[in-house]
Write a protein that holds these residues in place. Sequence first.
Motif, PDB file in Angstrom:
ATOM      1  N   SER A 446       0.840  -1.196   0.000  1.00 47.59           N
ATOM      2  CA  SER A 446       0.000   0.000   0.000  1.00 47.59           C
ATOM      3  C   SER A 446       0.880   1.254   0.000  1.00 47.59           C
ATOM      4  O   SER A 446       2.062   1.204   0.346  1.00 47.59           O
ATOM      5  N   ARG A 448       0.817   3.849   1.980  1.00 45.15           N
ATOM      6  CA  ARG A 448       1.296   4.170   3.324  1.00 45.15           C
ATOM      7  C   ARG A 448       2.397   3.213   3.767  1.00 45.15           C
ATOM      8  O   ARG A 448       3.377   3.627   4.395  1.00 45.15           O
ATOM      9  N   ASP A 449       2.256   1.950   3.444  1.00 47.65           N
ATOM     10  CA  ASP A 449       3.288   0.983   3.837  1.00 47.65           C
ATOM     11  C   ASP A 449       4.618   1.280   3.152  1.00 47.65           C
ATOM     12  O   ASP A 449       5.694   1.148   3.758  1.00 47.65           O
ATOM     13  N   ILE A 451       5.643   4.272   2.068  1.00 44.92           N
ATOM     14  CA  ILE A 451       6.169   5.488   2.693  1.00 44.92           C
ATOM     15  C   ILE A 451       6.821   5.155   4.029  1.00 44.92           C
ATOM     16  O   ILE A 451       7.938   5.599   4.338  1.00 44.92           O
ATOM     17  N   GLU A 452       6.140   4.350   4.820  1.00 46.50           N
ATOM     18  CA  GLU A 452       6.641   4.041   6.160  1.00 46.50           C
ATOM     19  C   GLU A 452       7.863   3.125   6.115  1.00 46.50           C
ATOM     20  O   GLU A 452       8.738   3.193   6.985  1.00 46.50           O
ATOM     21  N   SER A 465       3.571  10.805  10.418  1.00 46.12           N
ATOM     22  CA  SER A 465       2.281  11.485  10.550  1.00 46.12           C
ATOM     23  C   SER A 465       1.868  12.050   9.197  1.00 46.12           C
ATOM     24  O   SER A 465       2.718  12.323   8.338  1.00 46.12           O
ATOM     25  N   TYR A 466       0.561  12.214   9.011  1.00 47.03           N
ATOM     26  CA  TYR A 466       0.027  12.681   7.729  1.00 47.03           C
ATOM     27  C   TYR A 466      -0.941  13.831   7.978  1.00 47.03           C
ATOM     28  O   TYR A 466      -1.767  13.779   8.899  1.00 47.03           O
ATOM     29  N   LEU A 471      -3.789  12.460   3.600  1.00 54.78           N
ATOM     30  CA  LEU A 471      -4.636  11.263   3.736  1.00 54.78           C
ATOM     31  C   LEU A 471      -5.708  11.230   2.645  1.00 54.78           C
ATOM     32  O   LEU A 471      -5.997  10.172   2.069  1.00 54.78           O
ATOM     33  N   ILE A 474      -4.088  10.214  -0.631  1.00 53.62           N
ATOM     34  CA  ILE A 474      -3.871   8.762  -0.712  1.00 53.62           C
ATOM     35  C   ILE A 474      -5.151   8.068  -1.168  1.00 53.62           C
ATOM     36  O   ILE A 474      -5.128   7.160  -2.021  1.00 53.62           O
ATOM     37  N   VAL A 527       5.957  12.226  -2.636  1.00 49.14           N
ATOM     38  CA  VAL A 527       5.537  12.391  -1.240  1.00 49.14           C
ATOM     39  C   VAL A 527       6.373  13.514  -0.626  1.00 49.14           C
ATOM     40  O   VAL A 527       7.581  13.380  -0.473  1.00 49.14           O
TER      41      VAL A 527
END
Length: 559
Positions: A446, A448-449, A451-452, A465-466, A471, A474, A527
């Motif tokens: 995903s 977010r995954d 990015i993290e 944090s977003y 959000l 996304i 991002v």
Amino acid sequence: MGTVKSDIEIAQSTKMEVINDIASHMNLPEEYLENYGKYRGKINLEAIKDFDSHKKGKLILTTAITPTPAGEGKSTVSVGLGMGLNQLGKQCVIALREPSLGPVFGIKGGAAGGGYAQVLPMEEINLHFNGDIHAIGSAHNLLSATIDNHIKFGNELGIDPTRLTWKRAVDMNDRALRNIIVGLGGPANGIPREDGFMITVASEVMAIVCLASDLIDLKTRIGNILIGYTYDRQPVFAKQLKVHGAMTALLKEAIKPNLVQTLEHTPAVIHGGPFANIAHGCNSIIATKTALKYGDYVVTEAGFGADLGAEKFFNIKCRIADLKPDCVVLVTTAVALKMHGGKRKESLGEPDVEALKKGLENMVKHIENLRSFKVPLVVSVNKMSQTSEAEYALIKQTCDELGVPCAATHVWERGGDGGKDLALEVLKAMEEQENNFTYLYPLDMSVRDKIEKIAKEIYGAEDVSYTNQALNQIKTIEKNAWGQLPICMAKTQNSISDDPSLLGRPSHFTLKVTEITPSTGAGFIVVKAGNIMTMPGLPKVPSAELIDIDEKGRITGLF
């Protein structure tokens, strides 16, 4: 001791070979070279039409620790390493990015190396250079003009002016253009709306030129540029405005890589110039493949520190181009590491082993990151005159403890001869170290995954944090099935974190994601983290104040 010559004085005192002779050094057939005067050329795309990724030269990436005002010399080491390989009897071609006028006239400088490890002609390379970046800016702004023209004449596509994502571009640091209002002056001048400029090297058109495989792929990618959304929130692409063909026509020469030479006449293919803090930071795929086809060894570089340029080189460029790097060189200096250890710039010339010990954590983190990609690794200590023997010994000891080969380089002062020790270590690493190159993340993770994964494993963030805007963006990306694209992080180059004041090896921080935008033509998701901007500003005393020209056309003050 005599007066130390400036970079431009060294360059202007060097006798260049005509570009046809440089082409012959790399066995480039004469019919593929298009001359731009005596000392520059472009390489026709036919030169790599039959490129075979299984029959190619060895690809060596040069990257660096987190940059500081003290300087690391990544481009200089790249040039010196290539020349060093040639001095050892290897046939090497260098593949670098083009400089942007913004940094040349601002504070950062050019991208032609320095001292006795430069590419020539350095004035032309740093100023305009065959018109590539101008062509990219023209293509970008053709699309910008067409958008406002379409809205004025009826807006058939139903474009919502408040949801346009495409800005204008200029290749200059001009903070006054970051946020503007266009369309003022009545109906004849369009519809008033908010807009802004980015520096040309941050344009998606620049990224596309660097990631396209050929002219038709270039046109397809340009057609797929997302320019905004309709009133009912449907995406609008450049091809719907029917100008992607005209934009490509403006780029028909710019897509061809440029051929120049080093001070020692090593061939250098220089093409494309996306920044690594706001774009993907690598030279073009076409240029790299050209160098790989005609060189047994290719030295290339990725912008800024390894957390930015190298990460994107591996996860974006290598993935799109199906390239497998053979070695990576991490460039460091004692003075830069001392800055990361808390020493002030004014006192960097003083030996300070304690500051160096603290600063070494930055180098160690970059080594850990690069090892995660499972490519042979060598550390280059760009050994400047103010580096004490005790400081160099400590850097080498740290590398030895980590099991990473380390070599001192003296390329600024000695050219290729000063890069031979590094070249020998690189050759040895490619022969003895395992190469199990891997990407950091699979594309089906995903958004977010992904990015993290970058934030926590590469930057060392504790959390991410977003903003609400991020959000929502996304959700839009996933709704439009763009979520499987790689991530292009845009953050400060001055820290591994998103906070430029956190030097060394930051820890216990939260990466703050502020905005996420799909670059559907280039094929990645941008991002933005922290306070990153796509239009830099000039410093209080810009480098432009030092540059001059005399009655004979001789340029001075350019580094």
